[in-house]
Design a protein around this motif. Structure first.
Motif, PDB file in Angstrom:
ATOM      1  N   ILE A  84     -94.508 -58.113  68.868  1.00  0.00           N
ATOM      2  CA  ILE A  84     -95.335 -57.275  68.011  1.00  0.00           C
ATOM      3  C   ILE A  84     -96.901 -57.476  68.452  1.00  0.00           C
ATOM      4  CG2 ILE A  84     -95.947 -59.105  66.239  1.00  0.00           C
ATOM      5  CD1 ILE A  84     -95.274 -56.859  64.348  1.00  0.00           C
ATOM      6  N   THR A  85     -97.404 -58.378  69.126  1.00  0.00           N
ATOM      7  CA  THR A  85     -98.793 -58.753  69.521  1.00  0.00           C
ATOM      8  C   THR A  85     -99.313 -57.355  70.262  1.00  0.00           C
ATOM      9  OG1 THR A  85     -98.160 -59.826  71.677  1.00  0.00           O
ATOM     10  CG2 THR A  85     -98.672 -61.160  69.531  1.00  0.00           C
ATOM     11  N   LEU A  86     -98.903 -56.985  71.196  1.00  0.00           N
ATOM     12  CA  LEU A  86     -99.448 -55.956  71.993  1.00  0.00           C
ATOM     13  C   LEU A  86     -99.440 -54.685  71.200  1.00  0.00           C
ATOM     14  CD1 LEU A  86     -98.566 -56.284  75.630  1.00  0.00           C
ATOM     15  CD2 LEU A  86    -100.776 -56.676  74.437  1.00  0.00           C
ATOM     16  N   ARG A  87     -98.464 -54.427  70.313  1.00  0.00           N
ATOM     17  CA  ARG A  87     -98.503 -53.154  69.341  1.00  0.00           C
ATOM     18  C   ARG A  87     -99.427 -53.350  68.458  1.00  0.00           C
ATOM     19  NH1 ARG A  87     -92.993 -54.278  70.482  1.00  0.00           N
ATOM     20  NH2 ARG A  87     -91.870 -52.688  71.441  1.00  0.00           N
ATOM     21  N   LEU A  88     -99.810 -54.716  67.767  1.00  0.00           N
ATOM     22  CA  LEU A  88    -100.901 -54.631  66.717  1.00  0.00           C
ATOM     23  C   LEU A  88    -102.128 -54.534  67.399  1.00  0.00           C
ATOM     24  CD1 LEU A  88     -99.445 -57.207  64.423  1.00  0.00           C
ATOM     25  CD2 LEU A  88     -99.884 -55.169  63.971  1.00  0.00           C
ATOM     26  N   SER A  89    -102.292 -54.933  68.552  1.00  0.00           N
ATOM     27  CA  SER A  89    -103.695 -54.983  69.417  1.00  0.00           C
ATOM     28  C   SER A  89    -103.858 -53.415  69.534  1.00  0.00           C
ATOM     29  CB  SER A  89    -103.189 -55.479  70.782  1.00  0.00           C
ATOM     30  OG  SER A  89    -104.697 -55.518  71.502  1.00  0.00           O
ATOM     31  N   ALA A  90    -102.899 -52.652  70.199  1.00  0.00           N
ATOM     32  CA  ALA A  90    -103.253 -51.352  70.190  1.00  0.00           C
ATOM     33  C   ALA A  90    -103.678 -50.593  68.871  1.00  0.00           C
ATOM     34  CB  ALA A  90    -102.038 -50.579  70.649  1.00  0.00           C
ATOM     35  N   LEU A  91    -102.741 -50.873  67.811  1.00  0.00           N
ATOM     36  CA  LEU A  91    -103.114 -50.324  66.401  1.00  0.00           C
ATOM     37  C   LEU A  91    -104.561 -50.677  66.056  1.00  0.00           C
ATOM     38  CD1 LEU A  91    -102.013 -48.903  63.823  1.00  0.00           C
ATOM     39  CD2 LEU A  91    -101.625 -51.303  63.075  1.00  0.00           C
ATOM     40  N   GLY A  92    -104.817 -51.920  66.299  1.00  0.00           N
ATOM     41  CA  GLY A  92    -106.181 -52.359  65.949  1.00  0.00           C
ATOM     42  C   GLY A  92    -107.505 -51.397  66.711  1.00  0.00           C
ATOM     43  N   ALA A  93    -107.268 -51.508  68.091  1.00  0.00           N
ATOM     44  CA  ALA A  93    -107.978 -50.681  68.787  1.00  0.00           C
ATOM     45  C   ALA A  93    -108.069 -49.036  68.379  1.00  0.00           C
ATOM     46  CB  ALA A  93    -107.711 -50.564  70.168  1.00  0.00           C
ATOM     47  N   LEU A  94    -106.961 -48.651  68.007  1.00  0.00           N
ATOM     48  CA  LEU A  94    -107.010 -47.578  67.364  1.00  0.00           C
ATOM     49  C   LEU A  94    -107.597 -47.024  66.061  1.00  0.00           C
ATOM     50  CD1 LEU A  94    -105.573 -44.600  68.089  1.00  0.00           C
ATOM     51  CD2 LEU A  94    -103.788 -45.186  66.507  1.00  0.00           C
ATOM     52  N   ILE A  95    -107.649 -48.081  65.419  1.00  0.00           N
ATOM     53  CA  ILE A  95    -108.380 -47.930  63.994  1.00  0.00           C
ATOM     54  C   ILE A  95    -109.800 -47.916  64.449  1.00  0.00           C
ATOM     55  CG2 ILE A  95    -109.127 -49.461  61.849  1.00  0.00           C
ATOM     56  CD1 ILE A  95    -106.115 -50.419  61.815  1.00  0.00           C
ATOM     57  N   PHE A  96    -110.247 -48.909  65.201  1.00  0.00           N
ATOM     58  CA  PHE A  96    -111.653 -49.084  65.373  1.00  0.00           C
ATOM     59  C   PHE A  96    -112.237 -47.795  66.144  1.00  0.00           C
ATOM     60  CE2 PHE A  96    -114.773 -49.645  68.907  1.00  0.00           C
ATOM     61  CZ  PHE A  96    -115.696 -50.117  68.184  1.00  0.00           C
ATOM     62  N   ALA A  97    -111.496 -47.026  67.093  1.00  0.00           N
ATOM     63  CA  ALA A  97    -111.846 -46.011  67.844  1.00  0.00           C
ATOM     64  C   ALA A  97    -111.739 -44.580  66.901  1.00  0.00           C
ATOM     65  CB  ALA A  97    -111.018 -45.763  69.069  1.00  0.00           C
ATOM     66  N   GLY A  98    -110.696 -44.726  65.964  1.00  0.00           N
ATOM     67  CA  GLY A  98    -110.475 -43.521  65.127  1.00  0.00           C
ATOM     68  C   GLY A  98    -111.416 -43.392  64.111  1.00  0.00           C
TER      69      GLY A  98
END
Length: 156
Positions: A84-98
């Motif tokens: 789940i670590t890389l998936r959550l990392s992508a989600l966090g970056a998506l929140i920031f960029a979003g």
């Protein structure tokens, strides 16, 4: 055909083997929740005091890595599974960029919180919630990326 992350992580070499000391196990299990609590405090008080997403994320990752180091990767998987670590990392970056891209989409600059599409909020609250959402994204990204780097170095 393919092995799961749990199977990969259970194949720890002797160099990565956890310690056998019950004192280290007990201490790490006692200290880790305290570090998690301090990490959450640093994250939530990033608006008002020193701290924020990066520092909170590092502390949260430190708590998980302490468990990985002392208990071993396979026993610490229930806290944060490797898959789940890389998936959550992508989600966090998506929140920031979003948050930044939504501001651009509504006519502002990147991370211009005044242009977030929440007309029922006053500008001060727009800034408050905009910063909070950005810090949520940064915290998730930093925490999970550090854990993912550790897991990747171990081959999990």
């Amino acid at each position: 055909m393919s092995t799961t992350n749990t199977e990969l992580c259970s194949k720890e070499s002797s160099m990565m083997a956890p310690t056998e000391s019950p004192i280290v196990h007990l201490a790490s299990r006692g200290i880790s929740p305290v570090i998690l609590l301090i990490g959450m405090y640093v994250f939530f008080h990033g608006h008002y005091s020193p701290g924020g997403g990066f520092q909170g994320g590092v502390l949260l990752a430190a708590a998980i890595l302490l468990l990985r180091l002392s208990l071993g990767t396979s026993l610490s998987q229930p806290v944060m599974p490797s898959w789940i670590t890389l998936r959550l990392s992508a989600l966090g970056a998506l929140i920031f960029a979003g948050i930044g891209l939504v501001s651009i989409f509504f006519g502002g600059n990147f991370l211009d919180y005044h242009y977030l599409p929440m007309p029922w909020l006053e500008p001060a609250y727009l800034r408050y919630y905009g910063i909070l959402l950005v810090e949520v994204g940064v915290t998730i990204t930093v925490m999970t990326t550090l854990v993912a780097i550790y897991d990747d170095l171990l081959g999990c």
